[in-house]
Each structure stands twice: as structure tokens, then as C-alpha cells.
Design an enzyme around this catalytic site. Structure first.
Site, PDB file in Angstrom:
ATOM      1  N   ASP A  50      35.963  31.544  46.265  1.00 43.71           N
ATOM      2  CA  ASP A  50      36.527  32.870  46.032  1.00 43.71           C
ATOM      3  C   ASP A  50      38.004  32.752  46.408  1.00 43.71           C
ATOM      4  OD1 ASP A  50      37.506  35.444  46.250  1.00 43.71           O
ATOM      5  OD2 ASP A  50      35.586  36.268  46.944  1.00 43.71           O
ATOM      6  N   TYR A 140      46.161  45.650  36.085  1.00 42.33           N
ATOM      7  CA  TYR A 140      46.294  44.208  35.799  1.00 42.33           C
ATOM      8  C   TYR A 140      47.762  43.844  35.549  1.00 42.33           C
ATOM      9  CZ  TYR A 140      45.867  40.017  32.769  1.00 42.33           C
ATOM     10  OH  TYR A 140      46.000  38.784  32.178  1.00 42.33           O
ATOM     11  N   LYS A 144      50.217  41.406  37.639  1.00 41.62           N
ATOM     12  CA  LYS A 144      50.856  40.210  37.047  1.00 41.62           C
ATOM     13  C   LYS A 144      52.373  40.268  37.238  1.00 41.62           C
ATOM     14  CE  LYS A 144      47.431  37.759  35.417  1.00 41.62           C
ATOM     15  NZ  LYS A 144      47.134  36.421  35.951  1.00 41.62           N
TER      16      LYS A 144
HETATM   17  P1  NAD Z   1      38.416  35.006  32.364  1.00 42.81           P
HETATM   18  O1  NAD Z   1      38.146  36.402  32.781  1.00 42.81           O
HETATM   19  O2  NAD Z   1      37.712  34.462  31.183  1.00 42.81           O
HETATM   20  O3  NAD Z   1      38.154  34.043  33.592  1.00 42.81           O
HETATM   21  C1  NAD Z   1      38.611  34.346  34.878  1.00 42.81           C
HETATM   22  C2  NAD Z   1      37.746  33.596  35.860  1.00 42.81           C
HETATM   23  O4  NAD Z   1      38.186  33.953  37.174  1.00 42.81           O
HETATM   24  C3  NAD Z   1      36.257  33.942  35.761  1.00 42.81           C
HETATM   25  O5  NAD Z   1      35.496  32.770  35.588  1.00 42.81           O
HETATM   26  C4  NAD Z   1      35.950  34.627  37.092  1.00 42.81           C
HETATM   27  O6  NAD Z   1      34.670  34.301  37.602  1.00 42.81           O
HETATM   28  C5  NAD Z   1      37.034  34.057  37.975  1.00 42.81           C
HETATM   29  N1  NAD Z   1      37.359  34.903  39.125  1.00 42.81           N
HETATM   30  C6  NAD Z   1      37.519  36.251  39.171  1.00 42.81           C
HETATM   31  N2  NAD Z   1      37.779  36.625  40.426  1.00 42.81           N
HETATM   32  C7  NAD Z   1      37.783  35.503  41.184  1.00 42.81           C
HETATM   33  C8  NAD Z   1      38.005  35.241  42.546  1.00 42.81           C
HETATM   34  N3  NAD Z   1      38.234  36.207  43.430  1.00 42.81           N
HETATM   35  N4  NAD Z   1      37.957  33.956  42.963  1.00 42.81           N
HETATM   36  C9  NAD Z   1      37.708  32.950  42.103  1.00 42.81           C
HETATM   37  N5  NAD Z   1      37.482  33.132  40.800  1.00 42.81           N
HETATM   38  C10 NAD Z   1      37.521  34.404  40.358  1.00 42.81           C
HETATM   39  O7  NAD Z   1      40.010  34.849  32.190  1.00 42.81           O
HETATM   40  P2  NAD Z   1      40.799  33.834  31.253  1.00 42.81           P
HETATM   41  O8  NAD Z   1      40.907  34.459  29.928  1.00 42.81           O
HETATM   42  O9  NAD Z   1      40.243  32.465  31.391  1.00 42.81           O
HETATM   43  O10 NAD Z   1      42.245  33.933  31.919  1.00 42.81           O
HETATM   44  C11 NAD Z   1      42.737  32.960  32.827  1.00 42.81           C
HETATM   45  C12 NAD Z   1      44.070  33.454  33.339  1.00 42.81           C
HETATM   46  O11 NAD Z   1      44.970  33.631  32.239  1.00 42.81           O
HETATM   47  C13 NAD Z   1      43.984  34.803  34.050  1.00 42.81           C
HETATM   48  O12 NAD Z   1      44.834  34.794  35.170  1.00 42.81           O
HETATM   49  C14 NAD Z   1      44.475  35.778  33.023  1.00 42.81           C
HETATM   50  O13 NAD Z   1      45.072  36.897  33.612  1.00 42.81           O
HETATM   51  C15 NAD Z   1      45.477  34.950  32.244  1.00 42.81           C
HETATM   52  N6  NAD Z   1      45.644  35.444  30.868  1.00 42.81           N
HETATM   53  C16 NAD Z   1      44.645  35.306  29.950  1.00 42.81           C
HETATM   54  C17 NAD Z   1      44.811  35.789  28.661  1.00 42.81           C
HETATM   55  C18 NAD Z   1      43.726  35.664  27.612  1.00 42.81           C
HETATM   56  O14 NAD Z   1      43.903  36.127  26.485  1.00 42.81           O
HETATM   57  N7  NAD Z   1      42.605  35.025  27.906  1.00 42.81           N
HETATM   58  C19 NAD Z   1      46.014  36.419  28.305  1.00 42.81           C
HETATM   59  C20 NAD Z   1      47.003  36.572  29.270  1.00 42.81           C
HETATM   60  C21 NAD Z   1      46.814  36.052  30.545  1.00 42.81           C
END
Ligand code: NAD
Length: 313
Positions: A50, A140, A144
């Protein structure tokens, strides 16, 4: 010397593609995946972590001799609005832990994914510049944007080499999206290949910046491998792939699936999307570390359909 990398939030949409890419590049044993829960298909190095638990993060960093952290763990935009205060708490505490552990344990480099969600009403909707005023309207986005400032703070105050991009919506066939406002652009392909009608939660003309997964992963690794002196932006770089509306994406899919039908039932996510850019100016990333996206609409649609058809066979 190859880096030893800890990835937080590794089970998510991006992490499940980034992990094999990093292992391919730096060696399987040099990449430690971590998330809140283990995965049954996870045979390589994995730790339950976590990211809000600083002691556990420190323990893992010391045990493996971690030299770089890719901090993916976060609660995303649409999910985050269900509990805004918790979203702020988790996203900020997790990133501050990464920064503090990195400072104390002398981590060489940190990757921080920001988002187009940092932009709000003050930013121009077309070709949003890198240095547009940030007044995000989701919890969010607020987290960020604050994270970008903390990234710069740790660089200026402690010399910590934190690097960041603002991802647009990421589209890939390899993994499922995690509760963001751009998720429709992945889901729509799953319906198209199963020959089912799709109900879109955005308006047909709601244009948003997107990027194909392979481009997003390549951008991440290229940024992290760029020479330190070329990184002139220490908050976050705009990153563009391509921009389209649901109606434009539907038309591109219909070229391959003429019977595919889409209806529109906009929900709360439309209100979020309306405040986000239509397109992004990523010239700073292009100038500083040579960013160049590869995937355009036609190639993206073909690649998504081909790979998802194999998945559903
Ligand atoms: P996702 O939601 O698919 O995965 C996030 C992961 O973080 C999940 O597996 C969840 O279990 C884990 N998580 C949540 N809280 C946690 C904690 N306290 N400790 C450990 N793990 C935890 O997100 P993603 O799409 O893979 O995005 C990855 C990163 O990229 C994020 O920071 C997101 O903000 C950023 N992002 C993603 C997108 C997109 O389109 N996917 C766009 C902009 C930014």
C-alpha cells in the site's frame, strides 16, 4: 549499471503493460512490481505494498536495493469523484511517501504520472500549452497538480531527479482501464469486436486527447532514459498522441465493423470531460527529449480490433 526498479500500482491498466516492457529492457529480476493485492498470474518479483505505508515502502526499497521508483498507484478521475477527500488523501500520501523514501534512501530517479486532468476552465481547450494555468475541477486533478508542484519542490530543494508526463487517455488492448473519464475509448472496442451495441457516457462531439498504450509506454521509458540536463521541466510535460471525439472514433471503427451501433447517454463523466483539453501542445517534450508519437487513428483502430478479436476467439 542496470537500474533496480520498484513500480507501485503495477496491476493497473498501465502497470500491467509497463512491467513486461521494463523487464524486457532491464531484466526480470531488476523490476519489482507492487500493488495493494497480489495477482494470481504474477510469477515474477511482486510485493504487496500500500503506497500510503512509508515503512513498508522503505523496507522493500532497502531489501532489493531499489534505484528507481515508477509511482503509478492512484485513484483515477471518475472513481475519485465518488469520494473526493479520500482520493486526495490516498493520492497525496502515496506520492509524498515516494518522494520522502526517495530522498532518504537516495533513489536516483522517480517517475510521476500526471494527467490532462490538471487542466480546468482557465486553460485553452485547443492545443493546451504546457504552462497553462492549472485550476482542475476534480479531486484527482487537484491531487495531480499538487503532485507536480511537489515533484519540482523535491528537485529544487533536494536535487531528487523526478520526471513526469501528463498522460492523455491511454488506449490499449492489453489491460482494462481503471475508472477514468477516457475509459469509453477502450470499452468501445470490446463491444465492437463482440458485435454488441455500445452506450457511450460522453457526448458524441466531446473531443479529448488520447494516446495508444505502446506510445505511452515508450514515452515513459524515453523520458526516464533522457539525459538529466535535457529535462528542463521539473513539474510535468504535456504529452500528446492523437485527439478525437466519440463520434469520430465510432466512424473509424465502423469502417471495419459496418453494423456497429453506438448510442449516447452522457453521465457525470461528461461534466469532467467538458473541462479537459480537446488537444494538447506537447512541443516542450518534443524539443527536450525528442518525443514523437507513432500511432494515428487508423493504425490505432486496426491494432485494437485485431488484438481484441484474438482475445475473444
Ligand atoms: P489503474 O486505476 O488502472 O491502476 C492503478 C493501480 O493502483 C491499481 O492497480 C490499484 O490497485 C493501485 N492502487 C490504488 N491505490 C493504491 C495504494 N494506496 N497503494 C498501492 N496501489 C494502489 O490506473 P492506470 O490507468 O494504470 O494509471 C496509472 C497512473 O497513470 C495513475 O497514476 C494515473 O493517474 C495515471 N494516468 C493514467 C491515465 C490513463 O488513461 N490510464 C491517464 C492519465 C494519467
Amino acid at each position: 549499471m542496470k537500474p533496480i526498479i520498484l513500480v507501485t500500482g503495477a496491476n493497473g491498466q498501465l502497470g500491467s503493460v509497463l512491467i513486461p516492457a521494463l523487464r524486457n529492457r532491464y531484466g526480470t529480476d531488476n523490476v519489482i512490481a507492487s500493488d495493494l493485492r497480489g495477482r494470481t498470474d504474477q510469477e515474477e518479483r511482486f510485493e504487496v505494498l500500500d503506497a500510503t505505508d512509508e515503512d513498508r515502502m522503505t523496507e522493500i526499497v532497502r531489501r532489493y536495493g531499489v534505484t528507481q521508483i515508477y509511482h503509478l498507484a492512484a485513484i483515477l478521475s471518475a472513481n475519485g469523484e465518488k469520494n473526493p477527500v479520500r482520493t486526495w488523501d490516498v493520492n497525496m500520501q502515496a506520492f509524498l511517501n515516494v518522494l520522502e523514501v526517495s530522498r532518504k534512501e537516495r533513489i536516483e530517479k522517480v517517475f510521476y504520472p500526471s494527467s490532462i486532468a490538471v487542466f480546468g476552465e482557465s486553460a485553452p481547450l485547443e492545443n493546451t500549452p504546457n504552462d497553462a494555468f492549472l485550476d482542475p475541477l476534480t479531486s484527482y486533478g487537484i491531487s495531480k497538480a499538487a503532485g507536480e508542484n511537489w515533484a519540482k519542490y523535491y528537485f529544487v530543494k533536494y536535487g531528487l531527479d523526478v520526471r513526469s508526463v501528463r498522460y492523455p487517455g491511454v488506449i490499449g488492448y492489453q489491460s482494462d482501464p481503471g475508472g477514468g473519464t477516457t475509459d469509453y475509448a477502450v470499452e468501445i472496442f470490446h463491444y465492437a469486436v463482440r458485435e454488441q451495441p455500445f452506450s457511450c457516457f460522453l457526448n458524441p462531439d466531446e473531443k479529448l486527447p488520447m494516446i495508444f498504450m505502446d506510445d505511452a509506454i515508450r514515452a515513459t521509458i524515453e523520458l526516464m532514459e533522457a539525459p538529466k540536463e535535457s529535462i528542463t521541466n521539473r513539474s510535468s510535460y504535456n504529452l500528446a498522441g492523437l485527439s478525437f471525439s466519440p463520434a469520430e472514433l465510432t466512424a473509424a471503427i465502423q469502417k471495419h465493423c459496418p453494423d456497429f451501433r453506438v448510442s449516447y447517454t452522457p453521465d457525470d463523466r461528461q461534466n469532467i470531460a467538458a473541462k479537459w483539453p480537446n488537444s494538447i501542445d506537447d512541443s516542450a517534450a518534443r524539443t527536450d527529449w525528442g518525443w514523437e508519437p507513432e500511432y494515428k487513428m487508423e493504425e490505432l483502430v486496426e491494432t485494437m480490433l485485431t488484438n481484441l478479436r484474438k482475445k475473444y476467439e
